[in-house]
Design a protein around this motif. Structure first.
Motif, PDB file in Angstrom:
ATOM      1  N   PHE A 156       6.898  38.362   7.099  1.00  0.00           N
ATOM      2  CA  PHE A 156       7.095  39.707   6.504  1.00  0.00           C
ATOM      3  C   PHE A 156       5.904  40.386   7.014  1.00  0.00           C
ATOM      4  CE2 PHE A 156       9.291  37.537   2.928  1.00  0.00           C
ATOM      5  CZ  PHE A 156      10.304  38.024   3.103  1.00  0.00           C
ATOM      6  N   ARG A 157       6.152  41.592   7.116  1.00  0.00           N
ATOM      7  CA  ARG A 157       4.975  42.783   7.505  1.00  0.00           C
ATOM      8  C   ARG A 157       4.459  43.432   6.208  1.00  0.00           C
ATOM      9  NH1 ARG A 157       5.256  45.354  13.701  1.00  0.00           N
ATOM     10  NH2 ARG A 157       4.643  43.359  14.559  1.00  0.00           N
TER      11      ARG A 157
ATOM     12  N   PHE B 229      20.518  38.538   3.844  1.00  0.00           N
ATOM     13  CA  PHE B 229      19.682  38.950   2.523  1.00  0.00           C
ATOM     14  C   PHE B 229      20.281  40.412   1.811  1.00  0.00           C
ATOM     15  CE2 PHE B 229      15.957  41.676   1.005  1.00  0.00           C
ATOM     16  CZ  PHE B 229      15.383  40.703   0.296  1.00  0.00           C
ATOM     17  N   ALA B 230      20.678  41.172   2.658  1.00  0.00           N
ATOM     18  CA  ALA B 230      21.446  42.229   1.717  1.00  0.00           C
ATOM     19  C   ALA B 230      22.602  41.800   1.136  1.00  0.00           C
ATOM     20  CB  ALA B 230      21.938  43.275   2.683  1.00  0.00           C
TER      21      ALA B 230
ATOM     22  N   LEU C 279      15.910  32.342   4.269  1.00  0.00           N
ATOM     23  CA  LEU C 279      16.377  33.852   3.830  1.00  0.00           C
ATOM     24  C   LEU C 279      15.451  34.817   4.134  1.00  0.00           C
ATOM     25  CD1 LEU C 279      18.523  35.265   2.499  1.00  0.00           C
ATOM     26  CD2 LEU C 279      17.383  35.195   0.212  1.00  0.00           C
ATOM     27  N   THR C 280      14.124  34.378   4.543  1.00  0.00           N
ATOM     28  CA  THR C 280      13.154  35.116   4.927  1.00  0.00           C
ATOM     29  C   THR C 280      13.362  35.546   6.347  1.00  0.00           C
ATOM     30  OG1 THR C 280      11.863  33.139   5.853  1.00  0.00           O
ATOM     31  CG2 THR C 280      11.168  34.029   3.542  1.00  0.00           C
ATOM     32  N   LEU C 281      14.277  35.053   7.102  1.00  0.00           N
ATOM     33  CA  LEU C 281      14.658  35.644   8.476  1.00  0.00           C
ATOM     34  C   LEU C 281      15.371  36.801   8.429  1.00  0.00           C
ATOM     35  CD1 LEU C 281      14.395  34.811  11.454  1.00  0.00           C
ATOM     36  CD2 LEU C 281      16.560  33.643  11.055  1.00  0.00           C
ATOM     37  N   ALA C 282      16.673  36.574   7.397  1.00  0.00           N
ATOM     38  CA  ALA C 282      17.210  37.769   7.228  1.00  0.00           C
ATOM     39  C   ALA C 282      16.584  38.954   6.488  1.00  0.00           C
ATOM     40  CB  ALA C 282      18.414  37.449   6.552  1.00  0.00           C
ATOM     41  N   ALA C 283      15.510  38.601   5.609  1.00  0.00           N
ATOM     42  CA  ALA C 283      14.815  39.488   5.047  1.00  0.00           C
ATOM     43  C   ALA C 283      13.766  40.244   5.728  1.00  0.00           C
ATOM     44  CB  ALA C 283      13.869  38.688   3.707  1.00  0.00           C
ATOM     45  N   SER C 284      13.263  39.554   6.823  1.00  0.00           N
ATOM     46  CA  SER C 284      12.247  40.108   7.977  1.00  0.00           C
ATOM     47  C   SER C 284      13.072  41.192   8.780  1.00  0.00           C
ATOM     48  CB  SER C 284      11.895  38.893   8.822  1.00  0.00           C
ATOM     49  OG  SER C 284      10.964  38.122   8.078  1.00  0.00           O
ATOM     50  N   LYS C 285      14.210  40.819   8.985  1.00  0.00           N
ATOM     51  CA  LYS C 285      15.020  41.759   9.951  1.00  0.00           C
ATOM     52  C   LYS C 285      15.442  43.045   9.114  1.00  0.00           C
ATOM     53  CE  LYS C 285      17.974  38.607  11.343  1.00  0.00           C
ATOM     54  NZ  LYS C 285      19.183  38.060  11.939  1.00  0.00           N
TER      55      LYS C 285
ATOM     56  N   ALA D  83      16.183  41.596  16.970  1.00  0.00           N
ATOM     57  CA  ALA D  83      16.202  40.955  17.754  1.00  0.00           C
ATOM     58  C   ALA D  83      15.064  40.126  18.326  1.00  0.00           C
ATOM     59  CB  ALA D  83      16.661  41.777  19.227  1.00  0.00           C
ATOM     60  N   GLU D  84      13.859  40.653  18.226  1.00  0.00           N
ATOM     61  CA  GLU D  84      12.529  39.903  18.636  1.00  0.00           C
ATOM     62  C   GLU D  84      12.355  38.786  17.653  1.00  0.00           C
ATOM     63  OE1 GLU D  84       7.858  40.591  18.455  1.00  0.00           O
ATOM     64  OE2 GLU D  84       9.003  42.456  18.297  1.00  0.00           O
ATOM     65  N   ILE D  85      12.673  39.170  16.368  1.00  0.00           N
ATOM     66  CA  ILE D  85      12.512  38.008  15.427  1.00  0.00           C
ATOM     67  C   ILE D  85      13.305  36.942  15.592  1.00  0.00           C
ATOM     68  CG2 ILE D  85      12.699  37.669  12.969  1.00  0.00           C
ATOM     69  CD1 ILE D  85      11.755  40.489  12.236  1.00  0.00           C
TER      70      ILE D  85
END
Length: 209
Positions: free
Chosen positions: A9-10, A67-68, A116-122, A130-132
């Motif tokens: 996350f940022r 995530f959504a 799930l953090t992958l989807a949350a990050s996006k 795409a980068e993530i």
């Protein structure tokens, strides 16, 4: 590995999202309360407003990411149960149901499948989706960071959900609305702080190796 790959996350994006998630329901609830609207109706209106924000985000991104999807399904079930019971305490309890369920999903996906953090990050950074994805696919460090972060977030959200439950029945509704949102702010702030610390630690280890 760069800093972005070690931190799922940022902080800036998370803080903006948190400000909206906390601010909208609080303004709606206390604004309606000042107009003489009852606790249950004001809480339900604030809850539905928060749900509208989730839907707007999905429409803006034009994609139904995991995530959504999790947030919307759990959120919808919570609102449905609140409507059936007609109980103001249960509307507040819905926050614990949502938080706890999402925490369990974070924990489950840290063990099986894609964290799930992958989807949350996006979701929080759609311009970097795409980068993530590419970092997760090609960088073992990024995969480890997402799995660890998903575990930490899952444990933190589950703990928040458990702490909130007894407070709902111990405090007046008008007080608990503010306490509940403050609890969310503290929890998310601590988790975001952990992500920042972890990213800096991973970057220092990389630069020294």
């Amino acid at each position: 590995m760069d800093r972005s790959s070690s931190s799922p996350f940022r902080a800036a994006g998370m803080l903006r999202g948190l400000a909206w998630d906390v601010g909208l329901p609080l303004v709606a609830y206390y604004g309606l309360h000042l107009l003489g609207v009852g606790d249950w109706t004001a809480l339900l209106a604030a809850t539905l407003l928060a749900g509208v924000r989730i839907v707007v985000g999905m429409v803006r991104e034009r994609v139904l990411n995991p995530f959504a999807t999790v947030m919307l399904v759990v959120f919808g079930l919570g609102v449905l149960l609140a409507l059936v019971t007609g109980d103001a305490e249960f509307v507040l309890l819905k926050n614990s149901i949502i938080t706890g369920a999402v925490g369990l999903v974070f924990l489950a996906t840290s063990l099986v499948g894609r964290p799930l953090t992958l989807a949350a990050s996006k979701s929080f950074q759609p311009e970097r989706a795409a980068e993530i994805d590419e970092q997760y696919r090609t960088n073992p460090g990024a995969r480890h960071a997402h799995r660890l972060s998903s575990t930490v977030w899952g444990a933190g959200l589950l703990l928040e959900a458990l702490v909130r439950v007894p407070l709902i029945y111990a405090l007046p509704i008008s007080v608990m609305v503010g306490v509940s949102e403050a609890l969310s702010v503290v929890t998310f702030g601590a988790l975001i702080g952990w992500n920042i610390w972890y990213a800096r630690r991973a970057t220092r280890r990389l630069s020294s190796s």
